[in-house]
Design an enzyme around this catalytic site. Structure first.
Site, PDB file in Angstrom:
ATOM      1  N   LEU A  83     -18.939   1.909 -15.208  1.00 22.94           N
ATOM      2  CA  LEU A  83     -19.130   0.597 -14.598  1.00 22.94           C
ATOM      3  C   LEU A  83     -20.410   0.588 -13.767  1.00 22.94           C
ATOM      4  O   LEU A  83     -21.274  -0.276 -13.951  1.00 22.94           O
ATOM      5  CB  LEU A  83     -17.918   0.249 -13.719  1.00 22.94           C
ATOM      6  CG  LEU A  83     -17.965  -1.082 -12.981  1.00 22.94           C
ATOM      7  CD1 LEU A  83     -18.007  -2.247 -13.968  1.00 22.94           C
ATOM      8  CD2 LEU A  83     -16.741  -1.240 -12.062  1.00 22.94           C
ATOM      9  N   GLU A 115     -14.652   4.536  -6.611  1.00 27.19           N
ATOM     10  CA  GLU A 115     -13.722   3.475  -7.040  1.00 27.19           C
ATOM     11  C   GLU A 115     -13.566   2.380  -5.990  1.00 27.19           C
ATOM     12  O   GLU A 115     -12.461   1.915  -5.701  1.00 27.19           O
ATOM     13  CB  GLU A 115     -12.383   4.090  -7.479  1.00 27.19           C
ATOM     14  CG  GLU A 115     -12.605   5.017  -8.662  1.00 27.19           C
ATOM     15  CD  GLU A 115     -11.377   5.370  -9.455  1.00 27.19           C
ATOM     16  OE1 GLU A 115     -10.382   4.633  -9.401  1.00 27.19           O
ATOM     17  OE2 GLU A 115     -11.428   6.393 -10.153  1.00 27.19           O
ATOM     18  N   GLY A 175     -14.903  29.089  14.028  1.00 29.40           N
ATOM     19  CA  GLY A 175     -16.137  29.487  13.324  1.00 29.40           C
ATOM     20  C   GLY A 175     -15.891  29.805  11.865  1.00 29.40           C
ATOM     21  O   GLY A 175     -16.711  29.464  10.995  1.00 29.40           O
ATOM     22  N   ILE A 231     -21.787   8.678 -13.359  1.00 32.02           N
ATOM     23  CA  ILE A 231     -20.653   8.760 -14.276  1.00 32.02           C
ATOM     24  C   ILE A 231     -20.012  10.149 -14.253  1.00 32.02           C
ATOM     25  O   ILE A 231     -20.634  11.141 -14.630  1.00 32.02           O
ATOM     26  CB  ILE A 231     -21.084   8.359 -15.710  1.00 32.02           C
ATOM     27  CG1 ILE A 231     -21.697   6.948 -15.689  1.00 32.02           C
ATOM     28  CG2 ILE A 231     -19.904   8.444 -16.669  1.00 32.02           C
ATOM     29  CD1 ILE A 231     -20.846   5.871 -15.026  1.00 32.02           C
TER      30      ILE A 231
HETATM   31  C1  LIG Z   1     -19.161  11.751  -7.168  1.00 30.40           C
HETATM   32  C2  LIG Z   1     -19.148  10.319  -7.635  1.00 30.40           C
HETATM   33  C3  LIG Z   1     -18.498  10.006  -8.837  1.00 30.40           C
HETATM   34  C4  LIG Z   1     -18.515   8.695  -9.315  1.00 30.40           C
HETATM   35  N1  LIG Z   1     -17.925   8.422 -10.533  1.00 30.40           N
HETATM   36  C5  LIG Z   1     -18.082   7.193 -11.066  1.00 30.40           C
HETATM   37  C6  LIG Z   1     -17.617   6.923 -12.408  1.00 30.40           C
HETATM   38  O1  LIG Z   1     -17.050   7.804 -13.073  1.00 30.40           O
HETATM   39  N2  LIG Z   1     -17.840   5.692 -12.937  1.00 30.40           N
HETATM   40  C7  LIG Z   1     -18.468   4.712 -12.233  1.00 30.40           C
HETATM   41  O2  LIG Z   1     -18.631   3.618 -12.783  1.00 30.40           O
HETATM   42  N3  LIG Z   1     -18.913   4.918 -10.972  1.00 30.40           N
HETATM   43  C8  LIG Z   1     -18.730   6.134 -10.383  1.00 30.40           C
HETATM   44  N4  LIG Z   1     -19.193   6.386  -9.101  1.00 30.40           N
HETATM   45  C9  LIG Z   1     -19.894   5.319  -8.379  1.00 30.40           C
HETATM   46  C10 LIG Z   1     -19.115   4.769  -7.188  1.00 30.40           C
HETATM   47  O3  LIG Z   1     -18.070   3.976  -7.635  1.00 30.40           O
HETATM   48  C11 LIG Z   1     -20.135   4.029  -6.318  1.00 30.40           C
HETATM   49  O4  LIG Z   1     -20.921   5.020  -5.671  1.00 30.40           O
HETATM   50  C12 LIG Z   1     -19.469   3.124  -5.309  1.00 30.40           C
HETATM   51  O5  LIG Z   1     -18.850   2.046  -5.930  1.00 30.40           O
HETATM   52  C13 LIG Z   1     -20.489   2.588  -4.291  1.00 30.40           C
HETATM   53  O6  LIG Z   1     -21.615   2.076  -4.905  1.00 30.40           O
HETATM   54  P1  LIG Z   1     -23.073   2.537  -4.410  1.00 30.40           P
HETATM   55  O7  LIG Z   1     -23.073   4.019  -4.367  1.00 30.40           O
HETATM   56  O8  LIG Z   1     -24.076   1.869  -5.263  1.00 30.40           O
HETATM   57  O9  LIG Z   1     -23.179   2.030  -2.933  1.00 30.40           O
HETATM   58  P2  LIG Z   1     -23.591   0.549  -2.447  1.00 30.40           P
HETATM   59  O10 LIG Z   1     -22.794  -0.469  -3.174  1.00 30.40           O
HETATM   60  O11 LIG Z   1     -25.065   0.425  -2.449  1.00 30.40           O
HETATM   61  O12 LIG Z   1     -23.085   0.580  -0.935  1.00 30.40           O
HETATM   62  C14 LIG Z   1     -23.825   1.194   0.125  1.00 30.40           C
HETATM   63  C15 LIG Z   1     -23.058   0.963   1.408  1.00 30.40           C
HETATM   64  O13 LIG Z   1     -22.951  -0.451   1.654  1.00 30.40           O
HETATM   65  C16 LIG Z   1     -21.583  -0.784   1.826  1.00 30.40           C
HETATM   66  N5  LIG Z   1     -21.371  -2.143   1.305  1.00 30.40           N
HETATM   67  C17 LIG Z   1     -21.768  -2.652   0.099  1.00 30.40           C
HETATM   68  N6  LIG Z   1     -21.380  -3.915  -0.020  1.00 30.40           N
HETATM   69  C18 LIG Z   1     -20.703  -4.237   1.118  1.00 30.40           C
HETATM   70  C19 LIG Z   1     -20.050  -5.407   1.626  1.00 30.40           C
HETATM   71  N7  LIG Z   1     -19.981  -6.537   0.875  1.00 30.40           N
HETATM   72  N8  LIG Z   1     -19.466  -5.362   2.844  1.00 30.40           N
HETATM   73  C20 LIG Z   1     -19.507  -4.215   3.590  1.00 30.40           C
HETATM   74  N9  LIG Z   1     -20.121  -3.081   3.173  1.00 30.40           N
HETATM   75  C21 LIG Z   1     -20.702  -3.102   1.958  1.00 30.40           C
HETATM   76  C22 LIG Z   1     -20.792   0.260   1.058  1.00 30.40           C
HETATM   77  O14 LIG Z   1     -19.464   0.368   1.503  1.00 30.40           O
HETATM   78  C23 LIG Z   1     -21.625   1.505   1.355  1.00 30.40           C
HETATM   79  O15 LIG Z   1     -21.239   2.017   2.621  1.00 30.40           O
HETATM   80  C24 LIG Z   1     -19.165   7.676  -8.569  1.00 30.40           C
HETATM   81  C25 LIG Z   1     -19.786   8.000  -7.363  1.00 30.40           C
HETATM   82  C26 LIG Z   1     -19.792   9.295  -6.889  1.00 30.40           C
HETATM   83  C27 LIG Z   1     -20.506   9.617  -5.596  1.00 30.40           C
END
Ligand SMILES: Cc1cc2nc3c(=O)[nH]c(=O)nc-3n(C[C@H](O)[C@H](O)[C@H](O)COP(=O)(O)OP(=O)(O)OC[C@H]3O[C@@H](n4cnc5c(N)ncnc54)[C@H](O)[C@@H]3O)c2cc1C
Length: 390
Positions: free
Chosen positions: A133, A370, A347, A165
């Site tokens: 996604l 998620e 520690g 991903i």
């Molecule tokens: C190890 C790992 C595995 C993952 N696996 C998958 C996977 O298998 N498939 C997949 O599709 N994705 C995956 N993800 C992606 C994950 O779902 C996203 O990182 C997550 O949804 C946040 O998106 P972003 O990192 O772009 O952060 P952003 O959306 O840029 O957010 C940055 C900050 O802003 C905050 N924020 C954003 N919008 C708002 C709002 N409206 N109100 C308040 N705060 C807000 C967020 O909470 C966060 O603190 C993975 C991520 C990691 C780190």
């Protein structure tokens, strides 16, 4: 001195079969997962062969229909299995949860024909799945995704880049959300893409703070061609499918979080019983006893919350609000409890000689994936007071 070693979690399970499943998982965890977990995480090694074993043991399709190779287990049971796996090693528990998330679209929205053709291999045939996604510029705002699928005769041609991903580059199938129509959530469709499709490639995995054994990578779709028979659900239904998958997936993350927290508490209890300062075990100091009591209480509350949401889902009732609450509470609990566990080990907690620091690094990611915990609060608030004004 009384025995203060941690006891296995006393689980409420609905059937004899479920109790046998938990026993099986504990055996696999003790023999096949725990002994190599620290070393493999350090080396960044993904235990692919373990997932084959889990598939052969019927543990990769637990919440799905046995007609298609699943295990026919209620979420109440599946999630407790996940919790045990994540306590042994998060890369494994989360890997099973992501595989289940990737299988959900086809299991819930596929046609009978699609399910007969693909599900048995996905749920019990050794395959490993990935869920696509997120994109580099669209994380929380997932409906802004840009990966495009263009119709060409009986096929779709997919072009774009997915980010973060889990299992990127090693998965056998990818459940992919791509834009087939206009901007916004209604212009998105879902596709089941084979891992060996021409034009699909993965970048070098991200270097992460924790869960280093679980590959997280960008996946590129460079004119990947799939037949229309691999489109899941209706055209334009992809975002609704993605969100509905995440409602169930969040319960999986909740269970994994409680598994990590429980492992950290067990470590802290055992250490506190053993370590002596001022002539007695540190477990005798009220300052630490209260910390342990709070940790255990938060964990029990988290387990009760995810199980309550699971039982709603199992009963066919709406559970999205409770799933968001469980994800928020359980992952915040995991962060707090693992941080306290490091503190209790002093520690030594800050060294790789004990797993507490690994649990703390692992817990952090669960507050992000998620749907970040800010997004969970938005979901809960929407259920309380309706959608925000644009
Ligand atoms: C190890 C790992 C595995 C993952 N696996 C998958 C996977 O298998 N498939 C997949 O599709 N994705 C995956 N993800 C992606 C994950 O779902 C996203 O990182 C997550 O949804 C946040 O998106 P972003 O990192 O772009 O952060 P952003 O959306 O840029 O957010 C940055 C900050 O802003 C905050 N924020 C954003 N919008 C708002 C709002 N409206 N109100 C308040 N705060 C807000 C967020 O909470 C966060 O603190 C993975 C991520 C990691 C780190």
């Amino acid at each position: 001195m009384p025995d203060r070693a941690p006891q296995p979690v006393d689980r409420q399970l609905p059937t004899e079969e479920a109790r046998d499943l938990i026993t099986l998982v504990r055996d696999i965890a003790a023999q096949e997962i725990v002994p190599s977990a620290a070393e493999e995480e350090d080396a960044g090694r993904f235990p692919r062969e373990l997932f084959t074993l889990l598939s052969q043991s019927g543990l990769l399709g637990l919440p799905y229909d046995s007609e298609y190779g699943g295990g026919d287990q209620p979420y109440e049971v599946y999630l407790q299995v996940l919790e045990e796996l994540a306590a042994a090693r998060l890369t494994v528990g989360l890997g099973v949860s992501v595989h289940s998330l990737a299988s959900y679209a086809l299991a819930a929205y596929g046609t009978k024909e699609q399910q007969v053709e693909h599900l048995p291999a996905m749920l019990g045939g050794g395959m490993l799945g990935a869920y696509c996604l997120s994109e580099p510029h669209s994380g929380s705002d997932a409906a802004a995704l840009r990966t495009r699928a263009v119709r060409d005769g009986d096929d779709w041609v997919i072009t774009g880049t997915k980010a973060w991903i889990t299992h990127g580059g090693i998965a056998d199938f990818y459940t992919v959300m791509a834009r087939t129509g206009d901007e916004g959530p209604r212009g998105i469709s879902a596709f089941l893409v084979p891992g060996d499709a021409q034009g699909l490639s993965a970048a070098v995995p991200e270097k992460k703070m924790g869960m280093k054994g679980s590959p997280t990578a960008q996946v590129h779709f460079d004119g990947v061609r799939v037949p229309d028979a691999r489109r899941i659900g209706e055209e334009g239904q992809g975002f609704a499918i993605a969100l509905s998958s995440l409602d169930s997936g969040r319960l999986g993350i909740s269970a994994c979080a409680i598994g990590v927290a429980q492992a950290a508490l067990d470590e802290a209890v055992a250490y506190a019983a053993d370590r002596r300062q001022f002539g007695k075990p540190i477990a005798d100091f009220q300052g630490l006893r209260f910390m342990l009591a709070d940790m255990a209480t938060q964990i029990e509350a988290g387990r009760a919350l995810y199980l309550a949401a699971a039982r709603l889902k199992d009963a066919g009732r709406p559970f999205a609000k409770q799933a968001a609450m469980a994800k928020l509470h359980c992952t915040d609990t995991a962060m707090r409890v693992t941080t306290d566990a490091v503190q209790i080990l002093g520690g030594y907690g800050y060294t790789a000689d004990f797993p507490a620091e690994r649990y703390m690094r692992e817990a952090k990611v669960l507050q992000i994936v998620e749907g970040t915990n800010q997004i969970q609060r938005m979901v809960i608030a929407r259920h309380l007071v309706g959608p925000e004004e644009r």
